[in-house]
Scaffold this motif. Sequence first.
Motif, PDB file in Angstrom:
ATOM      1  N   ALA A  63     -10.794  21.550  -8.092  1.00 19.43           N
ATOM      2  CA  ALA A  63     -10.342  20.690  -9.196  1.00 19.43           C
ATOM      3  C   ALA A  63      -9.725  19.390  -8.690  1.00 19.43           C
ATOM      4  O   ALA A  63      -9.775  18.367  -9.372  1.00 19.43           O
ATOM      5  CB  ALA A  63      -9.313  21.447 -10.043  1.00 19.43           C
ATOM      6  N   CYS A  64      -9.130  19.446  -7.494  1.00 16.82           N
ATOM      7  CA  CYS A  64      -8.333  18.300  -7.019  1.00 16.82           C
ATOM      8  C   CYS A  64      -9.070  17.356  -6.084  1.00 16.82           C
ATOM      9  O   CYS A  64      -8.765  16.154  -6.048  1.00 16.82           O
ATOM     10  CB  CYS A  64      -7.068  18.810  -6.323  1.00 16.82           C
ATOM     11  N   ALA A  65     -10.010  17.882  -5.296  1.00 17.42           N
ATOM     12  CA  ALA A  65     -10.652  17.035  -4.282  1.00 17.42           C
ATOM     13  C   ALA A  65     -11.273  15.765  -4.874  1.00 17.42           C
ATOM     14  O   ALA A  65     -11.179  14.699  -4.252  1.00 17.42           O
ATOM     15  CB  ALA A  65     -11.679  17.843  -3.482  1.00 17.42           C
ATOM     16  N   THR A 117       0.867  -1.194   0.000  1.00 18.37           N
ATOM     17  CA  THR A 117       0.000   0.000   0.000  1.00 18.37           C
ATOM     18  C   THR A 117       0.896   1.233   0.000  1.00 18.37           C
ATOM     19  O   THR A 117       1.855   1.308   0.771  1.00 18.37           O
ATOM     20  CB  THR A 117      -0.914   0.033   1.249  1.00 18.37           C
ATOM     21  N   LEU A 118       0.556   2.190  -0.847  1.00 22.85           N
ATOM     22  CA  LEU A 118       1.376   3.384  -1.032  1.00 22.85           C
ATOM     23  C   LEU A 118       0.498   4.622  -1.045  1.00 22.85           C
ATOM     24  O   LEU A 118      -0.418   4.719  -1.865  1.00 22.85           O
ATOM     25  CB  LEU A 118       1.988   3.338  -2.431  1.00 22.85           C
ATOM     26  N   GLU A 119       0.781   5.556  -0.185  1.00 25.72           N
ATOM     27  CA  GLU A 119       0.152   6.859  -0.281  1.00 25.72           C
ATOM     28  C   GLU A 119       0.993   7.695  -1.250  1.00 25.72           C
ATOM     29  O   GLU A 119       2.231   7.606  -1.225  1.00 25.72           O
ATOM     30  CB  GLU A 119       0.111   7.508   1.105  1.00 25.72           C
ATOM     31  N   VAL A 120       0.331   8.476  -2.113  1.00 30.41           N
ATOM     32  CA  VAL A 120       1.037   9.285  -3.118  1.00 30.41           C
ATOM     33  C   VAL A 120       0.461  10.701  -3.084  1.00 30.41           C
ATOM     34  O   VAL A 120      -0.749  10.883  -3.215  1.00 30.41           O
ATOM     35  CB  VAL A 120       0.846   8.686  -4.538  1.00 30.41           C
ATOM     36  N   LYS A 121       1.351  11.694  -2.931  1.00 28.69           N
ATOM     37  CA  LYS A 121       0.890  13.083  -2.865  1.00 28.69           C
ATOM     38  C   LYS A 121       1.149  13.827  -4.171  1.00 28.69           C
ATOM     39  O   LYS A 121       2.142  13.556  -4.853  1.00 28.69           O
ATOM     40  CB  LYS A 121       1.676  13.842  -1.776  1.00 28.69           C
ATOM     41  N   SER A 122       0.331  14.834  -4.423  1.00 30.77           N
ATOM     42  CA  SER A 122       0.680  15.848  -5.414  1.00 30.77           C
ATOM     43  C   SER A 122       1.599  16.836  -4.681  1.00 30.77           C
ATOM     44  O   SER A 122       2.112  16.540  -3.621  1.00 30.77           O
ATOM     45  CB  SER A 122      -0.582  16.551  -5.914  1.00 30.77           C
ATOM     46  N   GLY A 123       1.827  17.999  -5.241  1.00 31.02           N
ATOM     47  CA  GLY A 123       2.608  18.990  -4.506  1.00 31.02           C
ATOM     48  C   GLY A 123       3.812  19.529  -5.255  1.00 31.02           C
ATOM     49  O   GLY A 123       4.543  20.370  -4.737  1.00 31.02           O
ATOM     50  N   TYR A 124       4.025  19.033  -6.491  1.00 30.21           N
ATOM     51  CA  TYR A 124       5.097  19.593  -7.313  1.00 30.21           C
ATOM     52  C   TYR A 124       4.524  20.250  -8.576  1.00 30.21           C
ATOM     53  O   TYR A 124       5.245  20.490  -9.535  1.00 30.21           O
ATOM     54  CB  TYR A 124       6.107  18.504  -7.701  1.00 30.21           C
ATOM     55  N   ARG A 181      -3.951  19.098 -10.371  1.00 30.35           N
ATOM     56  CA  ARG A 181      -4.985  18.138 -10.812  1.00 30.35           C
ATOM     57  C   ARG A 181      -4.358  17.020 -11.637  1.00 30.35           C
ATOM     58  O   ARG A 181      -4.589  15.845 -11.387  1.00 30.35           O
ATOM     59  CB  ARG A 181      -6.068  18.863 -11.619  1.00 30.35           C
ATOM     60  N   ARG A 182      -3.498  17.366 -12.596  1.00 30.50           N
ATOM     61  CA  ARG A 182      -2.952  16.294 -13.448  1.00 30.50           C
ATOM     62  C   ARG A 182      -1.960  15.413 -12.675  1.00 30.50           C
ATOM     63  O   ARG A 182      -1.788  14.242 -12.999  1.00 30.50           O
ATOM     64  CB  ARG A 182      -2.391  16.849 -14.760  1.00 30.50           C
ATOM     65  N   PRO A 195     -10.254  27.374  -6.042  1.00 26.39           N
ATOM     66  CA  PRO A 195     -10.281  26.650  -7.327  1.00 26.39           C
ATOM     67  C   PRO A 195      -9.407  25.392  -7.357  1.00 26.39           C
ATOM     68  O   PRO A 195      -9.765  24.405  -8.005  1.00 26.39           O
ATOM     69  CB  PRO A 195      -9.744  27.677  -8.334  1.00 26.39           C
ATOM     70  N   MET A 196      -8.260  25.428  -6.644  1.00 28.05           N
ATOM     71  CA  MET A 196      -7.376  24.254  -6.735  1.00 28.05           C
ATOM     72  C   MET A 196      -8.025  23.061  -6.043  1.00 28.05           C
ATOM     73  O   MET A 196      -8.042  21.942  -6.578  1.00 28.05           O
ATOM     74  CB  MET A 196      -6.015  24.588  -6.118  1.00 28.05           C
TER      75      MET A 196
END
Length: 406
Positions: free
Chosen positions: A193-195, A129-136, A144-145, A189-190
């Motif tokens: 789009a991301c939630a 199991t892996l948690e993966v974050k956005s943030g870059y 979003r992408r 807005p972010m």
Amino acid sequence: MLLDNIGLLISNDPVHGEGRLGLRRDAALACADGRVVWIGDAGKAPEGTAGDRVDAAGRCVLPGFVDSHTHLVFAGDRAQEFAARLAGAAYAAGGIRSTVAATRAASDAALRANARRLAVEALRQGTTTLEVKSGYGLTVDDERRSLVAAEQIAHPGLPHLVTTFLGAHVVPTESADDPDGYVRLVTGPMLDACAPHAAWCDVFCEDGAFDAAQSRAVLEAGRARGLGLRVHANQLGPGPGARLAAEVGASAADHLTHLSDADIAVLAEAGVVATLLPGVEFSTRAPWAPARRLLDAGVTVALATDCNPGTSYTSSMPMVVAWACREYGLTPDEAVWAATAGGAAALALEGHGTLRPGAPADLVVLDAPTHIHLAYRPAVPLAGLVVRGGRVVYSMPGDREKEQQA
Ligand code: NIG
Ligand code: FE
């Protein structure tokens, strides 16, 4: 599938064996439809549980690692920055912006390929199991992408993926003069789009990133969109992050390198899981987090890699366990629990990180007789077989022959 002839089974369920790890010798485990259905003595599987028989050849079996903190969606690397640290330079959060530039310039396909490569690397070391974050990304579209890239690599042959929105990682260069304006973008807005593409909302609460008020605004906006909360806290110095995590009812506070006794008491009282990331302290030459003080105060500790190109470019949970034993002073039992059940607690994933009837059949057959070997034989590939959802998803080259010799 029947996994038979297990020398030492770590179930993390005291009902199934000794102590907190639920250790059981000479065991067998059956799974069906992706879940564990039976645990008992080697050679004694009840009728109808057999299916494919896999011989563990007397080795140690444990739940797959739950790596509850990674930043796998990025482009480029920062080897030069690491080398400069080896020569004495200090780590500063600003380095994040160089990965942001590379990530924004990368195609969706390149982001997916890099994240997939690292997820495969993690799987081969026993992570299921892996948690993966956005943030870059740090624009509405790049955040979003990034999350969509993480969603799109999901595959039954990879670790189970959990996504986290980290639009509040650092204030991007173009918003340097208006950090509060950036926080309004993140909370409006972010997040809109991301939630839909995330389970969790995170924030880097630190000098050089976001202060307590900004971090609180981000977390509250995440909660209003139905996301669970987690916080990057007290990494680079003392600060309000750990207390904020407790105040907002976050599931986990992560890093926690610099904690006062009062911070620890607040985390314990609020039941926040402390996720410790020794790879960061290794790579940034920081002090080791006060793991023993946290455990002695009754805080639930999780261990994770924080895999990212800046502060911890490793996907190895076995290495994290070794660091935790050697540098945090955890026992092998404590470290293995924290790297499995602890990670599941940090991600509020009921049943993950344990092996008991009804739990996901996610496990590792170590190429070693005990879990102690994870620390005793650091940096040696020890994942013989990795099973996710009741299917063998990785076997170390030559492992199947071992099985035949047994
Ligand atoms: O978890 N602390 C903030 N974020 C990352 C570091 C990211 C970077 O340096 O690229 C971390 O350590
Ligand atoms: Fe991180």
